[in-house]
Write a protein that holds these residues in place. Sequence first.
Motif, PDB file in Angstrom:
ATOM      1  N   ASP A  60      79.575  58.551  36.080  1.00 23.33           N
ATOM      2  CA  ASP A  60      79.915  59.682  36.944  1.00 23.33           C
ATOM      3  C   ASP A  60      80.598  59.303  38.245  1.00 23.33           C
ATOM      4  OD1 ASP A  60      78.077  61.623  35.347  1.00 23.33           O
ATOM      5  OD2 ASP A  60      76.763  59.962  35.929  1.00 23.33           O
ATOM      6  N   TYR A  61      80.257  58.171  38.794  1.00 22.89           N
ATOM      7  CA  TYR A  61      80.824  57.756  40.070  1.00 22.89           C
ATOM      8  C   TYR A  61      81.824  56.629  39.822  1.00 22.89           C
ATOM      9  CZ  TYR A  61      76.882  60.297  42.069  1.00 22.89           C
ATOM     10  OH  TYR A  61      75.981  61.272  42.405  1.00 22.89           O
ATOM     11  N   SER A  66      74.962  58.265  37.101  1.00 22.81           N
ATOM     12  CA  SER A  66      74.142  58.937  38.105  1.00 22.81           C
ATOM     13  C   SER A  66      72.704  59.146  37.657  1.00 22.81           C
ATOM     14  CB  SER A  66      74.759  60.293  38.467  1.00 22.81           C
ATOM     15  OG  SER A  66      74.751  61.151  37.336  1.00 22.81           O
ATOM     16  N   ARG A  67      72.440  59.016  36.374  1.00 27.21           N
ATOM     17  CA  ARG A  67      71.096  59.266  35.878  1.00 27.21           C
ATOM     18  C   ARG A  67      70.264  57.996  35.967  1.00 27.21           C
ATOM     19  NH1 ARG A  67      74.159  61.748  30.988  1.00 27.21           N
ATOM     20  NH2 ARG A  67      75.504  60.149  31.933  1.00 27.21           N
ATOM     21  N   GLN A  97      74.519  60.478  46.328  1.00 27.40           N
ATOM     22  CA  GLN A  97      75.890  60.016  46.210  1.00 27.40           C
ATOM     23  C   GLN A  97      75.937  58.494  46.197  1.00 27.40           C
ATOM     24  OE1 GLN A  97      78.844  61.181  45.762  1.00 27.40           O
ATOM     25  NE2 GLN A  97      78.609  63.385  45.906  1.00 27.40           N
ATOM     26  N   SER A 142      70.478  52.267  38.420  1.00 23.33           N
ATOM     27  CA  SER A 142      71.719  52.815  37.860  1.00 23.33           C
ATOM     28  C   SER A 142      72.416  51.815  36.949  1.00 23.33           C
ATOM     29  CB  SER A 142      72.676  53.201  38.988  1.00 23.33           C
ATOM     30  OG  SER A 142      72.111  54.168  39.833  1.00 23.33           O
TER      31      SER A 142
END
Length: 124
Positions: free
Chosen positions: A112-113, A100-101, A1, A32
């Motif tokens: 994604d975040y 996130s990847r 996370q 990231s």
Amino acid sequence: QVQLVESGGGLVQAGGSLRLSCAASGRTFSKSSMGWFRQAPGKDREVVATISWSGGMTYYADSVKGRFTISRDNAKNTVFLEMNSLNPEDTAVYYCAADSRPLHYSPRVNYDYWGQGTQVTVSS
């Protein structure tokens, strides 16, 4: 996370400058890709600028090219957006986002975040 916290927004006159910061938690920040997006009232969210995990690749929306600069400090888990020559059309909530990847860079999609956003208001 990953948790993202934006700061640096505010009210500025047209022609002025602001610097947004996004502090990220998590040990994978340096792997990231990150981005800044914005959403103006009544409009869809749009990409502003993105940067790869190493900082070696960047992307800017046409509307901000030459005025905005995205950068990152992996030692401090922070990504920045330097905004110059602001105009009223830049008024929006600005969001920081992370992919996130690990070691993956997509200039405009697949983030994604998300942070909670910071308001930028440019007065004419």
